[in-house]
Design a protein around this motif. Structure first.
Motif, mmCIF file in Angstrom:
data_model
loop_
_atom_site.group_PDB
_atom_site.id
_atom_site.type_symbol
_atom_site.label_atom_id
_atom_site.label_comp_id
_atom_site.label_asym_id
_atom_site.label_seq_id
_atom_site.Cartn_x
_atom_site.Cartn_y
_atom_site.Cartn_z
ATOM 1 N N LEU A 33 -4.432 -30.971 16.490
ATOM 2 C CA LEU A 33 -3.484 -30.127 15.756
ATOM 3 C C LEU A 33 -3.414 -30.541 14.286
ATOM 4 O O LEU A 33 -3.276 -31.730 13.974
ATOM 5 N N LEU A 34 -3.441 -29.535 13.431
ATOM 6 C CA LEU A 34 -3.358 -29.803 11.996
ATOM 7 C C LEU A 34 -2.065 -30.537 11.637
ATOM 8 O O LEU A 34 -2.074 -31.500 10.861
ATOM 9 N N ARG B 19 -3.116 -23.468 1.603
ATOM 10 C CA ARG B 19 -4.059 -22.453 2.080
ATOM 11 C C ARG B 19 -4.282 -21.447 0.961
ATOM 12 O O ARG B 19 -3.368 -21.132 0.193
ATOM 13 N N PRO C 144 -6.835 -27.773 4.598
ATOM 14 C CA PRO C 144 -7.690 -27.789 5.780
ATOM 15 C C PRO C 144 -8.621 -26.588 5.839
ATOM 16 O O PRO C 144 -8.341 -25.524 5.281
ATOM 17 N N PHE D 214 -10.763 -33.937 10.466
ATOM 18 C CA PHE D 214 -9.695 -34.057 11.460
ATOM 19 C C PHE D 214 -10.059 -33.219 12.679
ATOM 20 O O PHE D 214 -10.892 -32.307 12.609
ATOM 21 N N MET E 76 -0.207 -18.544 11.284
ATOM 22 C CA MET E 76 -0.523 -19.971 11.314
ATOM 23 C C MET E 76 0.585 -20.786 10.636
ATOM 24 O O MET E 76 1.009 -21.829 11.148
ATOM 25 N N SER F 175 -12.819 -25.068 7.544
ATOM 26 C CA SER F 175 -14.132 -25.357 8.121
ATOM 27 C C SER F 175 -15.148 -25.668 7.018
ATOM 28 O O SER F 175 -16.092 -26.429 7.242
HETATM 29 O O1 PNS Z 1 -11.576 -22.442 7.380
HETATM 30 P P1 PNS Z 1 -10.642 -21.840 8.374
HETATM 31 O O2 PNS Z 1 -11.380 -21.416 9.610
HETATM 32 O O3 PNS Z 1 -9.831 -20.738 7.801
HETATM 33 O O4 PNS Z 1 -9.591 -22.991 8.809
HETATM 34 C C1 PNS Z 1 -8.723 -22.820 9.891
HETATM 35 C C2 PNS Z 1 -7.959 -24.132 10.191
HETATM 36 C C3 PNS Z 1 -8.882 -25.310 10.269
HETATM 37 C C4 PNS Z 1 -6.933 -24.379 9.094
HETATM 38 C C5 PNS Z 1 -7.215 -23.912 11.544
HETATM 39 O O5 PNS Z 1 -8.114 -23.433 12.497
HETATM 40 C C6 PNS Z 1 -6.552 -25.173 12.080
HETATM 41 O O6 PNS Z 1 -5.587 -25.656 11.526
HETATM 42 N N1 PNS Z 1 -7.118 -25.744 13.162
HETATM 43 C C7 PNS Z 1 -6.625 -26.951 13.767
HETATM 44 C C8 PNS Z 1 -5.974 -26.701 15.123
HETATM 45 C C9 PNS Z 1 -4.541 -26.252 14.967
HETATM 46 O O7 PNS Z 1 -3.701 -26.939 14.435
HETATM 47 N N2 PNS Z 1 -4.275 -25.016 15.426
HETATM 48 C C10 PNS Z 1 -2.978 -24.402 15.331
HETATM 49 C C11 PNS Z 1 -2.811 -23.729 13.979
HETATM 50 S S1 PNS Z 1 -1.401 -22.741 13.980
#
Ligand code: PNS
Length: 164
Positions: free
Chosen positions: A73-74, A88, A8, A70, A102, A10
């Motif tokens: 929530l991831l 990641r 996942p 998406f 995270m 941006s």
């Molecule tokens: O490219 P990035 O900004 O490093 O990606 C960050 C990402 C998309 C992995 C993170 O912001 C995410 O998972 N967002 C979805 C919302 C979510 O699940 N948030 C809780 C994560 S602990």
């Protein structure tokens, strides 16, 4: 059972560091989904459509790489896709704290999903989408740091803004 991994982010824009991680990921997992987060930034450099098209174009010869979007929530997305792994990239110690938080939050939200960290090749460890955007905005060269299609699209943006 085939292992499906979700990568996942941006991807605004996709960098050679991302490409390196995805290329390593397909060697480890049966299939990897590059999952682009919708509406992450209010004014992104590349639209969602551009980011999808760029990523699909870079991996057009890799049938095991899929590009999807998406929101929410991831972990919910990962579960919907019946995937087992979140991938990641870890570039430096500075990434660690945020990534650690995270990964642990995602583990708490869904203990069945594992986060796997992968290191990019050394020459990509300092590249980030944010730095690419900044260097580009200030007229610096990003050659070799992003895929050629990203470079071409950045040139198009300069031409379009010069015409405007
Ligand atoms: O490219 P990035 O900004 O490093 O990606 C960050 C990402 C998309 C992995 C993170 O912001 C995410 O998972 N967002 C979805 C919302 C979510 O699940 N948030 C809780 C994560 S602990």
């Amino acid at each position: 059972m085939a292992t499906l991994a979700i990568y996942p982010g941006s991807f605004d824009p996709l960098t050679n560091g991302h490409v390196d991680i995805i290329s390593r990921g397909v060697r480890l997992f049966d299939r990897i989904v590059v999952a682009i987060l919708k509406n992450a930034e209010k004014s992104p450099l590349f639209t969602m459509e551009e980011r999808i098209e760029i990523t699909r174009s870079v991996f057009r010869h890799h049938p095991n790489v899929e590009v999807d979007t998406f929101d929410g929530l991831l972990v919910d997305y990962v579960e919907r896709r019946k995937a087992q792994v979140i991938v990641r990239g870890l570039r430096a110690v500075s990434d660690f704290e945020y990534e650690f938080q995270m990964a642990l939050m995602n583990q708490r939200l869904n203990p069945h999903i594992e986060t796997v960290f992968m290191m990019p090749a050394e020459q990509y460890t300092y590249i980030s989408s944010r730095l690419i955007r900044e260097v580009f905005a200030l007229g610096g060269r990003v050659h070799g740091l992003v895929p050629e299609i990203v470079e071409a699209r950045l040139r198009d943006k300069v031409l379009a803004s010069n015409r405007a």
